[in-house]
Design a protein around this motif. Structure first.
Motif, PDB file in Angstrom:
ATOM      1  N   GLY A 152       0.848  -1.180   0.000  1.00  0.00           N
ATOM      2  CA  GLY A 152       0.000   0.000   0.000  1.00  0.00           C
ATOM      3  C   GLY A 152       0.886   1.232   0.000  1.00  0.00           C
ATOM      4  N   LEU A 153       0.680   2.123  -0.960  1.00  0.00           N
ATOM      5  CA  LEU A 153       1.463   3.356  -1.059  1.00  0.00           C
ATOM      6  C   LEU A 153       0.565   4.533  -0.711  1.00  0.00           C
ATOM      7  CD1 LEU A 153       3.393   2.751  -4.425  1.00  0.00           C
ATOM      8  CD2 LEU A 153       3.924   1.891  -2.131  1.00  0.00           C
ATOM      9  N   VAL A 154       0.950   5.302   0.307  1.00  0.00           N
ATOM     10  CA  VAL A 154       0.120   6.414   0.752  1.00  0.00           C
ATOM     11  C   VAL A 154       0.966   7.667   0.920  1.00  0.00           C
ATOM     12  CG1 VAL A 154      -1.484   4.874   1.941  1.00  0.00           C
ATOM     13  CG2 VAL A 154       0.393   5.896   3.221  1.00  0.00           C
ATOM     14  N   ARG A 155       0.258   8.778   0.983  1.00  0.00           N
ATOM     15  CA  ARG A 155       0.929  10.048   1.251  1.00  0.00           C
ATOM     16  C   ARG A 155       0.261  10.737   2.423  1.00  0.00           C
ATOM     17  NH1 ARG A 155       0.123  15.061  -2.649  1.00  0.00           N
ATOM     18  NH2 ARG A 155      -0.039  16.629  -1.016  1.00  0.00           N
ATOM     19  N   ALA A 156       1.073  11.232   3.340  1.00  0.00           N
ATOM     20  CA  ALA A 156       0.552  11.926   4.519  1.00  0.00           C
ATOM     21  C   ALA A 156       1.233  13.279   4.660  1.00  0.00           C
ATOM     22  CB  ALA A 156       0.781  11.085   5.771  1.00  0.00           C
ATOM     23  N   ALA A 157       0.550  14.198   5.314  1.00  0.00           N
ATOM     24  CA  ALA A 157       1.128  15.508   5.563  1.00  0.00           C
ATOM     25  C   ALA A 157       2.158  15.434   6.689  1.00  0.00           C
ATOM     26  CB  ALA A 157       0.040  16.509   5.912  1.00  0.00           C
ATOM     27  N   MET A 158       1.817  14.691   7.746  1.00  0.00           N
ATOM     28  CA  MET A 158       2.701  14.579   8.896  1.00  0.00           C
ATOM     29  C   MET A 158       2.707  13.149   9.414  1.00  0.00           C
ATOM     30  SD  MET A 158       1.755  18.045  11.048  1.00  0.00           S
ATOM     31  CE  MET A 158       3.131  17.836  12.169  1.00  0.00           C
ATOM     32  N   ALA A 159       3.812  12.775  10.018  1.00  0.00           N
ATOM     33  CA  ALA A 159       3.916  11.474  10.680  1.00  0.00           C
ATOM     34  C   ALA A 159       4.873  11.607  11.845  1.00  0.00           C
ATOM     35  CB  ALA A 159       4.434  10.415   9.710  1.00  0.00           C
ATOM     36  N   ASP A 160       4.622  10.839  12.893  1.00  0.00           N
ATOM     37  CA  ASP A 160       5.646  10.741  13.925  1.00  0.00           C
ATOM     38  C   ASP A 160       6.518   9.530  13.601  1.00  0.00           C
ATOM     39  OD1 ASP A 160       4.289   8.462  14.879  1.00  0.00           O
ATOM     40  OD2 ASP A 160       3.242   9.590  16.436  1.00  0.00           O
ATOM     41  N   THR A 161       7.619   9.410  14.277  1.00  0.00           N
ATOM     42  CA  THR A 161       8.576   8.351  13.943  1.00  0.00           C
ATOM     43  C   THR A 161       8.102   6.968  14.380  1.00  0.00           C
ATOM     44  OG1 THR A 161       9.784   8.944  15.973  1.00  0.00           O
ATOM     45  CG2 THR A 161      10.584   9.862  13.894  1.00  0.00           C
ATOM     46  N   ILE A 162       6.987   6.906  15.084  1.00  0.00           N
ATOM     47  CA  ILE A 162       6.370   5.624  15.403  1.00  0.00           C
ATOM     48  C   ILE A 162       5.572   5.110  14.200  1.00  0.00           C
ATOM     49  CG2 ILE A 162       4.660   4.487  16.900  1.00  0.00           C
ATOM     50  CD1 ILE A 162       5.446   6.400  19.108  1.00  0.00           C
ATOM     51  N   GLY A 163       5.127   6.052  13.353  1.00  0.00           N
ATOM     52  CA  GLY A 163       4.380   5.669  12.169  1.00  0.00           C
ATOM     53  C   GLY A 163       2.934   6.117  12.141  1.00  0.00           C
ATOM     54  N   ASN A 164       2.494   6.891  13.134  1.00  0.00           N
ATOM     55  CA  ASN A 164       1.144   7.457  13.087  1.00  0.00           C
ATOM     56  C   ASN A 164       1.080   8.528  12.000  1.00  0.00           C
ATOM     57  OD1 ASN A 164      -0.053   6.070  15.431  1.00  0.00           O
ATOM     58  ND2 ASN A 164       1.444   7.238  16.603  1.00  0.00           N
ATOM     59  N   LEU A 165      -0.003   8.530  11.219  1.00  0.00           N
ATOM     60  CA  LEU A 165      -0.106   9.438  10.076  1.00  0.00           C
ATOM     61  C   LEU A 165      -1.266  10.411  10.209  1.00  0.00           C
ATOM     62  CD1 LEU A 165       0.324   6.899   7.118  1.00  0.00           C
ATOM     63  CD2 LEU A 165       2.120   8.066   8.410  1.00  0.00           C
ATOM     64  N   MET A 166      -1.043  11.633   9.695  1.00  0.00           N
ATOM     65  CA  MET A 166      -2.096  12.626   9.593  1.00  0.00           C
ATOM     66  C   MET A 166      -2.119  13.144   8.159  1.00  0.00           C
ATOM     67  SD  MET A 166      -2.560  16.349  11.410  1.00  0.00           S
ATOM     68  CE  MET A 166      -1.531  17.135  10.172  1.00  0.00           C
ATOM     69  N   TYR A 167      -3.311  13.158   7.554  1.00  0.00           N
ATOM     70  CA  TYR A 167      -3.463  13.634   6.183  1.00  0.00           C
ATOM     71  C   TYR A 167      -4.029  15.046   6.183  1.00  0.00           C
ATOM     72  CZ  TYR A 167      -3.227   8.573   5.691  1.00  0.00           C
ATOM     73  OH  TYR A 167      -2.844   7.258   5.797  1.00  0.00           O
ATOM     74  N   ASN A 168      -3.745  15.793   5.132  1.00  0.00           N
ATOM     75  CA  ASN A 168      -4.174  17.176   5.050  1.00  0.00           C
ATOM     76  C   ASN A 168      -5.478  17.304   4.274  1.00  0.00           C
ATOM     77  OD1 ASN A 168      -4.105  20.010   5.230  1.00  0.00           O
ATOM     78  ND2 ASN A 168      -3.020  20.180   3.278  1.00  0.00           N
ATOM     79  N   LYS A 169      -6.550  17.618   4.963  1.00  0.00           N
ATOM     80  CA  LYS A 169      -7.849  17.914   4.351  1.00  0.00           C
ATOM     81  C   LYS A 169      -8.274  16.828   3.362  1.00  0.00           C
ATOM     82  CE  LYS A 169      -7.002  22.762   5.241  1.00  0.00           C
ATOM     83  NZ  LYS A 169      -6.395  23.991   4.727  1.00  0.00           N
ATOM     84  N   THR A 170      -8.551  17.224   2.084  1.00  0.00           N
ATOM     85  CA  THR A 170      -9.077  16.239   1.134  1.00  0.00           C
ATOM     86  C   THR A 170      -8.023  15.237   0.684  1.00  0.00           C
ATOM     87  OG1 THR A 170      -8.663  17.740  -0.729  1.00  0.00           O
ATOM     88  CG2 THR A 170     -10.863  17.785   0.265  1.00  0.00           C
ATOM     89  N   ALA A 171      -6.758  15.445   1.005  1.00  0.00           N
ATOM     90  CA  ALA A 171      -5.726  14.449   0.697  1.00  0.00           C
ATOM     91  C   ALA A 171      -5.908  13.189   1.535  1.00  0.00           C
ATOM     92  CB  ALA A 171      -4.336  15.033   0.919  1.00  0.00           C
ATOM     93  N   ARG A 172      -6.832  13.267   2.477  1.00  0.00           N
ATOM     94  CA  ARG A 172      -7.141  12.086   3.295  1.00  0.00           C
ATOM     95  C   ARG A 172      -7.786  11.002   2.424  1.00  0.00           C
ATOM     96  NH1 ARG A 172     -10.547  12.648   8.919  1.00  0.00           N
ATOM     97  NH2 ARG A 172     -10.626  10.454   9.535  1.00  0.00           N
ATOM     98  N   ASN A 173      -8.722  11.391   1.563  1.00  0.00           N
ATOM     99  CA  ASN A 173      -9.462  10.544   0.627  1.00  0.00           C
ATOM    100  C   ASN A 173      -9.288   9.030   0.820  1.00  0.00           C
ATOM    101  OD1 ASN A 173      -6.976  10.121  -1.115  1.00  0.00           O
ATOM    102  ND2 ASN A 173      -7.303  12.267  -1.611  1.00  0.00           N
ATOM    103  N   PHE A 174      -8.647   8.345  -0.140  1.00  0.00           N
ATOM    104  CA  PHE A 174      -8.503   6.890  -0.064  1.00  0.00           C
ATOM    105  C   PHE A 174      -7.311   6.439   0.792  1.00  0.00           C
ATOM    106  CE2 PHE A 174     -11.452   6.983  -3.540  1.00  0.00           C
ATOM    107  CZ  PHE A 174     -12.032   5.724  -3.610  1.00  0.00           C
ATOM    108  N   ASN A 175      -6.480   7.359   1.222  1.00  0.00           N
ATOM    109  CA  ASN A 175      -5.232   6.972   1.880  1.00  0.00           C
ATOM    110  C   ASN A 175      -5.405   6.116   3.139  1.00  0.00           C
ATOM    111  OD1 ASN A 175      -2.783   7.956   0.431  1.00  0.00           O
ATOM    112  ND2 ASN A 175      -3.882   9.900   0.519  1.00  0.00           N
ATOM    113  N   PRO A 176      -6.314   6.433   4.073  1.00  0.00           N
ATOM    114  CA  PRO A 176      -6.426   5.600   5.277  1.00  0.00           C
ATOM    115  C   PRO A 176      -6.804   4.152   4.991  1.00  0.00           C
ATOM    116  CG  PRO A 176      -7.497   7.723   5.630  1.00  0.00           C
ATOM    117  CD  PRO A 176      -7.180   7.638   4.170  1.00  0.00           C
ATOM    118  N   ILE A 177      -7.719   3.913   4.034  1.00  0.00           N
ATOM    119  CA  ILE A 177      -8.118   2.537   3.760  1.00  0.00           C
ATOM    120  C   ILE A 177      -7.058   1.801   2.956  1.00  0.00           C
ATOM    121  CG2 ILE A 177     -10.589   2.800   4.081  1.00  0.00           C
ATOM    122  CD1 ILE A 177     -10.926   3.321   1.141  1.00  0.00           C
TER     123      ILE A 177
END
Length: 228
Positions: A152-177
């Motif tokens: 799975g290839l995703v893009r996130a706005a921010m991540a911590d070094t543990i691997g938790n991800l946050m997406y920016n607004k509509t860039a969230r779209n399909f990325n979490p699933i």
């Protein structure tokens, strides 16, 4: 701590010929563009790609398509890519078109460990031909199988070094699933922070779904520029 690789080429080096990959994004919004570029450079071929759409002719997944690296495309919308049309009409590309909501639910089910589900979408159409249809409370539903993939290839706005991800607004779209349904999920992020700096209510993908991280600058191209 999750592995943080130093180059995009290293991030995708174990994606081999014939792999199945899920790719986040909607149009050109939220696509892991540097990971896609690295796949193009790697020359990997015979890929089965599952994504909402296949980019445009000169960007996103359209680059892999133009380079004849995609054998099969599973998606819901293909209208922005002339090369896609050419390859389909010439028989070079195998395509499975899925209603957008069904595609999203198939990914979500895959990430949740649910093997299949029933949906009313597609009943009575060509999509349902030769497929199982059952009646519930007097209404017909079509059986759909879950989607998972090797990567799975995703893009996130921010991540911590543990691997938790946050997406920016509509860039969230399909990325979490996509992140949940990939056996190995590689996250391309714009900024790293320390563990604890991401507020829990803004974490869209928990670290358990992420296996590899890399930081990189995005071009963020506009899919269709409209001027007044």
């Amino acid at each position: 701590m999750k592995p943080i690789v130093s180059s995009f080429e290293e991030a995708v080096k174990d994606i081999r010929d014939g792999a199945t990959i899920l790719v986040g994004g909607f149009g050109l919004v939220g696509i892991p563009e540097n990971l896609i570029l690295a796949l193009k450079k790697s020359g990997v071929k015979d890929l089965t790609v599952i994504s909402n759409n296949c980019g445009v002719d000169d960007w996103g997944l359209g680059l892999l398509l133009k380079n004849n690296q995609i054998k099969k495309m599973i998606g819901s919308y293909v209208g922005e890519n002339k090369e896609f049309e050419r390859q389909v009409m010439s028989g070079e590309l195998e395509v499975e078109l899925v209603p957008q909501g069904t595609l999203a639910e198939r990914m979500r089910a895959g990430g949740a460990g649910i093997p299949a589900f029933y949906t009313p979408a597609g009943v009575g159409t060509q999509i349902a031909e030769g497929r199982e249809v059952r009646s519930f409370n007097g209404k017909e539903y079509l059986l759909e199988k879950a989607i998972t993939a090797d990567f799975g290839l995703v893009r996130a706005a921010m991540a911590d070094t543990i691997g938790n991800l946050m997406y920016n607004k509509t860039a969230r779209n399909f990325n979490p699933i996509v992140a949940a349904a990939g056996e190995v999920t590689i996250a391309e992020v714009e900024e790293f922070v320390k563990p604890g700096e991401l507020s829990p209510e803004y974490i869209h993908t928990p670290s358990i779904y992420v296996q590899r991280l890399i930081v990189g600058k995005q071009e963020k191209r506009i899919e269709r520029l409209t001027t007044k």
